[in-house]
Design a protein around this motif. Structure first.
Motif, PDB file in Angstrom:
ATOM      1  N   LEU A  35       0.810  -1.223   0.000  1.00 52.49           N
ATOM      2  CA  LEU A  35       0.000   0.000   0.000  1.00 52.49           C
ATOM      3  C   LEU A  35       0.844   1.273   0.000  1.00 52.49           C
ATOM      4  O   LEU A  35       0.321   2.348  -0.250  1.00 52.49           O
ATOM      5  N   THR A  36       2.128   1.141   0.286  1.00 53.43           N
ATOM      6  CA  THR A  36       2.982   2.320   0.460  1.00 53.43           C
ATOM      7  C   THR A  36       2.978   3.221  -0.771  1.00 53.43           C
ATOM      8  O   THR A  36       2.779   4.437  -0.675  1.00 53.43           O
ATOM      9  N   HIS A  37       3.214   2.631  -1.934  1.00 56.48           N
ATOM     10  CA  HIS A  37       3.299   3.411  -3.165  1.00 56.48           C
ATOM     11  C   HIS A  37       1.953   4.056  -3.498  1.00 56.48           C
ATOM     12  O   HIS A  37       1.893   5.212  -3.936  1.00 56.48           O
ATOM     13  N   GLN A  38       0.867   3.328  -3.259  1.00 54.94           N
ATOM     14  CA  GLN A  38      -0.464   3.861  -3.562  1.00 54.94           C
ATOM     15  C   GLN A  38      -0.794   5.047  -2.655  1.00 54.94           C
ATOM     16  O   GLN A  38      -1.366   6.040  -3.101  1.00 54.94           O
ATOM     17  N   ILE A  39      -0.431   4.924  -1.370  1.00 53.66           N
ATOM     18  CA  ILE A  39      -0.682   6.025  -0.435  1.00 53.66           C
ATOM     19  C   ILE A  39       0.128   7.250  -0.828  1.00 53.66           C
ATOM     20  O   ILE A  39      -0.375   8.382  -0.814  1.00 53.66           O
ATOM     21  N   ALA A  40       1.392   7.039  -1.203  1.00 55.09           N
ATOM     22  CA  ALA A  40       2.266   8.157  -1.579  1.00 55.09           C
ATOM     23  C   ALA A  40       1.712   8.906  -2.791  1.00 55.09           C
ATOM     24  O   ALA A  40       1.797  10.128  -2.877  1.00 55.09           O
ATOM     25  N   LYS A  41       1.126   8.166  -3.730  1.00 55.48           N
ATOM     26  CA  LYS A  41       0.579   8.793  -4.929  1.00 55.48           C
ATOM     27  C   LYS A  41      -0.850   9.257  -4.748  1.00 55.48           C
ATOM     28  O   LYS A  41      -1.392   9.956  -5.613  1.00 55.48           O
ATOM     29  N   GLY A  42      -1.465   8.849  -3.638  1.00 51.49           N
ATOM     30  CA  GLY A  42      -2.844   9.242  -3.394  1.00 51.49           C
ATOM     31  C   GLY A  42      -3.844   8.483  -4.237  1.00 51.49           C
ATOM     32  O   GLY A  42      -5.007   8.862  -4.345  1.00 51.49           O
ATOM     33  N   ILE A  43      -3.383   7.380  -4.846  1.00 51.41           N
ATOM     34  CA  ILE A  43      -4.269   6.561  -5.688  1.00 51.41           C
ATOM     35  C   ILE A  43      -4.679   5.344  -4.866  1.00 51.41           C
ATOM     36  O   ILE A  43      -4.000   4.317  -4.855  1.00 51.41           O
ATOM     37  N   ILE A  44      -5.779   5.476  -4.162  1.00 50.95           N
ATOM     38  CA  ILE A  44      -6.202   4.437  -3.223  1.00 50.95           C
ATOM     39  C   ILE A  44      -7.461   3.750  -3.753  1.00 50.95           C
ATOM     40  O   ILE A  44      -8.471   4.409  -4.012  1.00 50.95           O
ATOM     41  N   PRO A  45      -7.420   2.430  -3.924  1.00 53.74           N
ATOM     42  CA  PRO A  45      -8.608   1.713  -4.399  1.00 53.74           C
ATOM     43  C   PRO A  45      -9.575   1.447  -3.248  1.00 53.74           C
ATOM     44  O   PRO A  45      -9.215   1.567  -2.081  1.00 53.74           O
ATOM     45  N   SER A  46     -10.790   1.094  -3.567  1.00 50.07           N
ATOM     46  CA  SER A  46     -11.682   0.598  -2.522  1.00 50.07           C
ATOM     47  C   SER A  46     -11.109  -0.707  -1.997  1.00 50.07           C
ATOM     48  O   SER A  46     -10.656  -1.553  -2.773  1.00 50.07           O
ATOM     49  N   TRP A 130     -18.057   7.550  -6.502  1.00 47.24           N
ATOM     50  CA  TRP A 130     -18.442   8.667  -5.630  1.00 47.24           C
ATOM     51  C   TRP A 130     -17.631   8.634  -4.343  1.00 47.24           C
ATOM     52  O   TRP A 130     -17.340   9.664  -3.762  1.00 47.24           O
ATOM     53  N   VAL A 131     -17.309   7.442  -3.891  1.00 47.60           N
ATOM     54  CA  VAL A 131     -16.486   7.286  -2.693  1.00 47.60           C
ATOM     55  C   VAL A 131     -15.464   6.185  -2.925  1.00 47.60           C
ATOM     56  O   VAL A 131     -15.638   5.321  -3.786  1.00 47.60           O
ATOM     57  N   THR A 132     -14.397   6.257  -2.163  1.00 45.32           N
ATOM     58  CA  THR A 132     -13.486   5.125  -2.038  1.00 45.32           C
ATOM     59  C   THR A 132     -13.844   4.435  -0.727  1.00 45.32           C
ATOM     60  O   THR A 132     -13.732   5.032   0.342  1.00 45.32           O
ATOM     61  N   LEU A 133     -14.298   3.218  -0.822  1.00 48.19           N
ATOM     62  CA  LEU A 133     -14.730   2.486   0.373  1.00 48.19           C
ATOM     63  C   LEU A 133     -13.540   1.803   1.031  1.00 48.19           C
ATOM     64  O   LEU A 133     -12.749   1.120   0.370  1.00 48.19           O
ATOM     65  N   ILE A 134     -13.410   1.982   2.341  1.00 47.70           N
ATOM     66  CA  ILE A 134     -12.475   1.194   3.137  1.00 47.70           C
ATOM     67  C   ILE A 134     -13.288   0.530   4.242  1.00 47.70           C
ATOM     68  O   ILE A 134     -13.869   1.210   5.093  1.00 47.70           O
ATOM     69  N   GLY A 135     -13.369  -0.771   4.186  1.00 46.72           N
ATOM     70  CA  GLY A 135     -14.081  -1.521   5.214  1.00 46.72           C
ATOM     71  C   GLY A 135     -13.092  -2.213   6.139  1.00 46.72           C
ATOM     72  O   GLY A 135     -12.028  -2.650   5.695  1.00 46.72           O
ATOM     73  N   ALA A 136     -13.430  -2.294   7.410  1.00 39.54           N
ATOM     74  CA  ALA A 136     -12.589  -3.001   8.374  1.00 39.54           C
ATOM     75  C   ALA A 136     -13.384  -4.169   8.929  1.00 39.54           C
ATOM     76  O   ALA A 136     -14.566  -4.030   9.265  1.00 39.54           O
TER      77      ALA A 136
END
Length: 430
Positions: A35-46, A130-136
């Protein structure tokens, strides 16, 4: 920026605000983390964060929103329904947009507690961006998240905290918390704190804070004896999210495997009184019915599956009766792990021998060319022979006559052994 009250619990006061402060899960957010590279680029998937309680799922979601500069909306599946989900999605649509990479993050804690209709209400928002979903979730998403939603999300697994991770949490708390910094705290021993935490970072910090608050003065020395004296061990009879959860279900399964209905019912009662999820209990019995009983009593699997379906519909308190009936049935059933051992042996040989070719006579021949190449030649159709059986080889030649299935000594599998011996004579040594 995230703000907290000085009256907030310690775990909340020292919650990391940036990735550099985050402890553990290096496979996700370390230098080479997925996830490091995705977070750095701000490209976060659901995505779905799956892991034990207290391992930083909520914190990681908040950090991802902070690092990517996105609006952050949070719901708890325990307290929210379809109405609340739709309200948040409407707000997210207004603050984000279909044509921007900065669409808001919608974080849903304990998403496994959402019903099918509640999860369905998320589909359009995720699908349209519309949103990026993050479920825990602490439960297996394969069972608890509907396929349509799961297919739109990546699943990332958080590992349990190691001893080193938990000790790092304690040292960080002492170093950064504004309250604890006013005291001289010496960590002489940590074993009791770690044991009481059950690997849950939040619980560790709660227990640690309890010990600090119960100690007079600013000179505080943490020892195992001190911790055990101050913490009432019997305050939590059953923690369905911590170490005891796994210990008690282990005792339950081993009681059934050991054919003791009394032990099985006792540990079942402990789980019921502790508020354990009925589906979790029923699912474990369903697995056991195949792993530990198998063909010694094939009805056990039917019984366990019916119980799982029934308690999913009924719930507590009536489900306790069904669970008890099933547990006693399984405990008093003949036992065999022959099927479990057979697939294990077969998988091990597959790993050793690789992709062995399928014998020509067992291959399918749907085309003329395949038939000309010999596909399916000399295959014996069992129903054309006496007793619906014709001796032939069903394994690749390299592992011919390998025996994976060894029937048990119960009545049912003794019949199976004799059946196989009559069919195969001395080939497999039955």
């Amino acid at each position: 920026m995230y703000f907290y009250s000085m009256e907030a619990p310690l775990a909340e006061r020292i919650r990391p605000q940036h990735l550099s402060e985050y402890i553990s899960q290096l496979h996700l957010v370390g230098e080479q983390g997925s996830l490091t590279h995705q977070i750095a680029k701000g490209i976060i998937p659901s995505l779905i964060l799956w892991g034990p309680p207290g391992t930083g799922k909520t914190t990681l979601a908040q950090i991802m929103a902070e690092e990517s500069k996105r609006p952050f909306y949070q719901l708890s599946a325990i307290h929210s329904g379809v109405k609340e989900v739709r309200e948040v999605i409407d707000k997210a649509k207004q603050s984000g947009g279909l044509f921007t990479t900065k669409n808001p993050i919608l974080f849903i804690d304990e998403i496994h507690r959402f019903s099918k209709s509640q999860q369905d209400s998320l589909l359009a928002a995720v699908e349209k961006g519309w949103v990026t979903l993050i479920g825990a979730t602490t439960e297996n998403p394969s069972f608890e998240v509907i396929p349509a939603l799961l297919s739109r999300c990546q699943v990332y697994v958080l590992n349990p905290f190691t001893k080193e991770d938990l000790e790092a949490l304690l040292h960080r708390a002492i170093a950064v918390d504004e309250v604890l910094k006013t005291k001289n705290i010496q960590l002489k021993e940590t074993e009791a704190l770690l044991r009481l935490s059950g690997g849950d970072g939040r619980k560790l910090l709660n227990v640690f804070e309890l010990v600090i608050n119960a100690t007079d003065g600013n000179e505080i020395e943490i020892t195992n004896d001190k911790v055990m004296q101050l913490v009432q061990k019997n305050t939590v009879l059953y923690d369905k999210t911590g170490e005891q959860h796994y210990d008690i279900v282990s005792a339950f399964i081993k009681s059934i495997r050991g054919s003791d209905p009394n032990g099985a019912v006792y540990w079942l009662a402990r789980m019921i009184e502790g508020g354990e999820d009925v589906k979790f209990i029923a699912r474990r019995m369903l697995i056991l019915a195949s792993e530990d009983i198998g063909n010694a009593n094939p009805t056990a699997l039917i019984m366990a599956n019916n119980t799982f379906q029934a308690v999913t519909t009924i719930g507590y308190p009536e489900s306790r009766i069904l669970l008890s009936q099933c547990a006693i049935y399984l405990a008093t059933s003949a036992k065999s792990n022959a099927s479990y051992m057979a697939i294990g042996r077969a998988q091990q040989l597959v790993k050793q021998t690789g992709d062995l070719p399928v014998p020509m006579h067992l291959r399918n021949a749907p085309t003329k060319l395949m038939k000309e190449l010999g596909y399916g030649d000399e295959y014996k159709y069992a129903h054309d022979f006496s007793n619906n059986f014709a001796e032939q080889e069903f394994l690749p030649s390299e592992i011919s006559e390998t025996k994976f299935f060894e029937p048990g000594e119960n009545a049912r599998e003794r019949e199976l052994r004799q059946f196989l011996k009559n069919r195969w004579k001395d080939k497999y040594g039955y």
